[in-house]
Design an enzyme around this catalytic site. Structure first.
Site, PDB file in Angstrom:
ATOM      1  N   TRP A 151      28.869   7.867  50.074  1.00 29.21           N
ATOM      2  CA  TRP A 151      29.949   6.891  50.294  1.00 29.21           C
ATOM      3  C   TRP A 151      29.395   5.507  50.536  1.00 29.21           C
ATOM      4  O   TRP A 151      29.934   4.516  50.046  1.00 29.21           O
ATOM      5  CB  TRP A 151      30.877   7.366  51.426  1.00 29.21           C
ATOM      6  CG  TRP A 151      31.426   8.715  51.084  1.00 29.21           C
ATOM      7  CD1 TRP A 151      31.135   9.904  51.692  1.00 29.21           C
ATOM      8  CD2 TRP A 151      32.300   9.046  49.988  1.00 29.21           C
ATOM      9  NE1 TRP A 151      31.769  10.930  51.048  1.00 29.21           N
ATOM     10  CE2 TRP A 151      32.492  10.442  50.012  1.00 29.21           C
ATOM     11  CE3 TRP A 151      32.924   8.299  48.996  1.00 29.21           C
ATOM     12  CZ2 TRP A 151      33.287  11.101  49.070  1.00 29.21           C
ATOM     13  CZ3 TRP A 151      33.725   8.949  48.058  1.00 29.21           C
ATOM     14  CH2 TRP A 151      33.902  10.333  48.114  1.00 29.21           C
ATOM     15  N   LYS A 187      41.610  13.019  56.432  1.00 31.45           N
ATOM     16  CA  LYS A 187      40.721  13.931  57.153  1.00 31.45           C
ATOM     17  C   LYS A 187      41.200  14.102  58.592  1.00 31.45           C
ATOM     18  O   LYS A 187      41.582  15.189  58.997  1.00 31.45           O
ATOM     19  CB  LYS A 187      39.280  13.434  57.109  1.00 31.45           C
ATOM     20  CG  LYS A 187      38.747  13.422  55.684  1.00 31.45           C
ATOM     21  CD  LYS A 187      37.624  12.460  55.500  1.00 31.45           C
ATOM     22  CE  LYS A 187      37.404  12.096  54.055  1.00 31.45           C
ATOM     23  NZ  LYS A 187      37.258  13.216  53.146  1.00 31.45           N
ATOM     24  N   ASP A 235      33.095   2.285  57.618  1.00 33.71           N
ATOM     25  CA  ASP A 235      33.871   3.325  56.938  1.00 33.71           C
ATOM     26  C   ASP A 235      33.915   4.524  57.884  1.00 33.71           C
ATOM     27  O   ASP A 235      32.925   5.231  58.056  1.00 33.71           O
ATOM     28  CB  ASP A 235      33.184   3.694  55.613  1.00 33.71           C
ATOM     29  CG  ASP A 235      33.889   4.845  54.894  1.00 33.71           C
ATOM     30  OD1 ASP A 235      34.872   5.389  55.439  1.00 33.71           O
ATOM     31  OD2 ASP A 235      33.449   5.194  53.776  1.00 33.71           O
TER      32      ASP A 235
HETATM   33  N1  PMP Z   1      34.322   7.402  52.674  1.00 36.25           N
HETATM   34  C1  PMP Z   1      34.073   8.622  53.188  1.00 36.25           C
HETATM   35  C2  PMP Z   1      33.153   8.752  54.365  1.00 36.25           C
HETATM   36  C3  PMP Z   1      34.680   9.745  52.612  1.00 36.25           C
HETATM   37  O1  PMP Z   1      34.432  10.955  53.121  1.00 36.25           O
HETATM   38  C4  PMP Z   1      35.558   9.567  51.517  1.00 36.25           C
HETATM   39  C5  PMP Z   1      36.295  10.712  50.874  1.00 36.25           C
HETATM   40  N2  PMP Z   1      35.863  11.935  51.030  1.00 36.25           N
HETATM   41  C6  PMP Z   1      35.750   8.293  51.016  1.00 36.25           C
HETATM   42  C7  PMP Z   1      35.130   7.227  51.627  1.00 36.25           C
HETATM   43  C8  PMP Z   1      36.656   8.043  49.843  1.00 36.25           C
HETATM   44  O2  PMP Z   1      37.962   8.142  50.280  1.00 36.25           O
HETATM   45  P1  PMP Z   1      39.212   8.036  49.295  1.00 36.25           P
HETATM   46  O3  PMP Z   1      39.255   9.315  48.547  1.00 36.25           O
HETATM   47  O4  PMP Z   1      40.362   7.862  50.236  1.00 36.25           O
HETATM   48  O5  PMP Z   1      39.002   6.862  48.419  1.00 36.25           O
END
Ligand code: PMP
Length: 361
Positions: A103, A196, A172
């Site tokens: 991420w 989550k 994030d």
């Molecule tokens: N950041 C983290 C730490 C994640 O775990 C995720 C999704 N699993 C994301 C960003 C991306 O999120 P989204 O699917 O809402 O774009």
């Protein structure tokens, strides 16, 4: 109704049962409106109450002062990878990024695509992202430091936030928002895909401090400008009403049933410790994240081989334990144990793991 699983999915993930029940009970007629929450106007007093209550609860839970704005945006956490550099680095300045896995790598890429001169000041790529870097050489002139507080895929987490001096952090927190108490004094912005720890998919919570908001230039697309949403209480256009409503109920549960983030933190630590202790005491299961960098939210582990891992995941589902397959990019197994996952789920998982080792080990 079929019995519900113990849900270890990484996201969308388990929600508190009382929240789901409240949604079910009020689904056809929300607060006497004669309409479902999915049918009322976002400009109605019913929805106003929902969004304002969600904002107030967020402010209370995180102890936010009046410099912080709570926004609900679309495009997921992934949209924030591009919005943060677009809004905060318009004058050619730099930001520091810490790379702790998939991420953060994506966040870095979205800043680089825009030709923003960011600096990757630390990375754990050398060891396949199994640890959180320490002693990071931050740049004093950076506009912000970006980090991913919890790496959902590799199962690592910052135990505490790094000291970035006077540079604000942009974090994030998709997979650990509202899971522990937090010192907000160095935090300029938090963003989190809701799916989550705080709600269903479809909305990203953004908590942003006024001084960062002031950096946004006028000459960027309206829908990518934080000010557009800050000025209109997240209702410049139609917001994801149902997702925001669910968040409101989850936050109410956190405040009124759990008793706030310190209590939640205690529960989460106990759950994670119980599971890691069991894994560490076994020769059959092996945790993948380094001690001291382990996530309280996503417990990643391996079995002796991939055939056993496959059988583990299948048999777990037959025993009422769902979502234990590791992320497709890394394999192995992962138990995501977010806020809504109770100690009963951990106990049942450990009983199953014990039994599986006996019959397959
Ligand atoms: N950041 C983290 C730490 C994640 O775990 C995720 C999704 N699993 C994301 C960003 C991306 O999120 P989204 O699917 O809402 O774009």
């Amino acid at each position: 109704m079929q019995d519900r699983l113990h849900n270890f999915n990484a996201g969308p993930a388990a929600l508190p049962l009382p929240v789901l029940e409240e949604i079910k009970d009020s689904f056809l007629n929300f607060k006497g409106s004669g309409m479902s929450i999915t049918e009322v106007s976002h400009r109605s007093p019913w929805f106003d109450d929902v969004i304002n209550d969600a904002i107030q609860r967020t402010k209370r839970l995180l102890n936010l002062n009046d410099q912080y704005h709570v926004l609900f945006l679309q495009g997921g956490a992934s949209m924030q990878f591009c919005m943060a550099p677009l809004n905060f680095l318009s004058g050619g300045q730099s930001a520091d990024y810490i790379n702790t896995g998939t991420w953060s790598t994506k966040a870095i890429k979205e800043a680089q695509i825009q030709n923003k001169p960011i600096k990757v000041v630390a990375s754990s790529e050398d060891k396949n992202f199994c640890y959180i870097p320490k002693g990071i050489p931050f740049n004093k002139d950076a506009v912000y430091v970006h980090l991913t507080s919890n790496n959902t895929i590799k199962g690592t987490q910052f135990e505490s936030l790094p000291d970035t001096g006077s540079v604000p952090m942009v974090i994030d927190m998709s997979s650990d928002i509202m899971s522990r108490s937090l010192d907000m004094s160095k935090v300029g912005m938090i963003y989190a895909g809701a799916q989550k720890n705080i709600g269903p998919a479809g909305v990203c919570m953004v908590i942003i401090r006024q001084d960062l908001l002031d950096l946004s230039p006028d000459n960027i697309p309206t829908m990518l400008n934080y000010n557009t949403f800050a000025k209109k209480n997240s209702m410049f256009n139609t917001p994801p009403c149902f997702s925001i409503y669910t968040i409101q109920l989850v936050l109410k549960w956190l405040e009124e049933t759990i008793g706030g983030l310190e209590k939640m933190d205690e529960r989460n630590r106990k759950k994670a410790k119980t599971l890691y202790d069991f894994i560490d005491n076994s020769d059959f299961y092996k945790a993948t994240a380094d001690m001291g960098s382990r996530s309280l939210m996503n417990v990643t582990f391996r079995l002796p081989n991939e055939i056993l891992e496959k059988s583990f995941v299948t048999k777990a589902i037959e025993s009422g334990l769902g979502g234990l397959k590791g992320h497709r990019s890394v394999g192995g197994c992962r138990a995501s144990i977010y806020n809504a996952t109770g100690m009963d789920a951990i106990t049942d998982l450990i009983s199953f793991m014990t039994q599986f080792e006996k019959t397959s080990g």
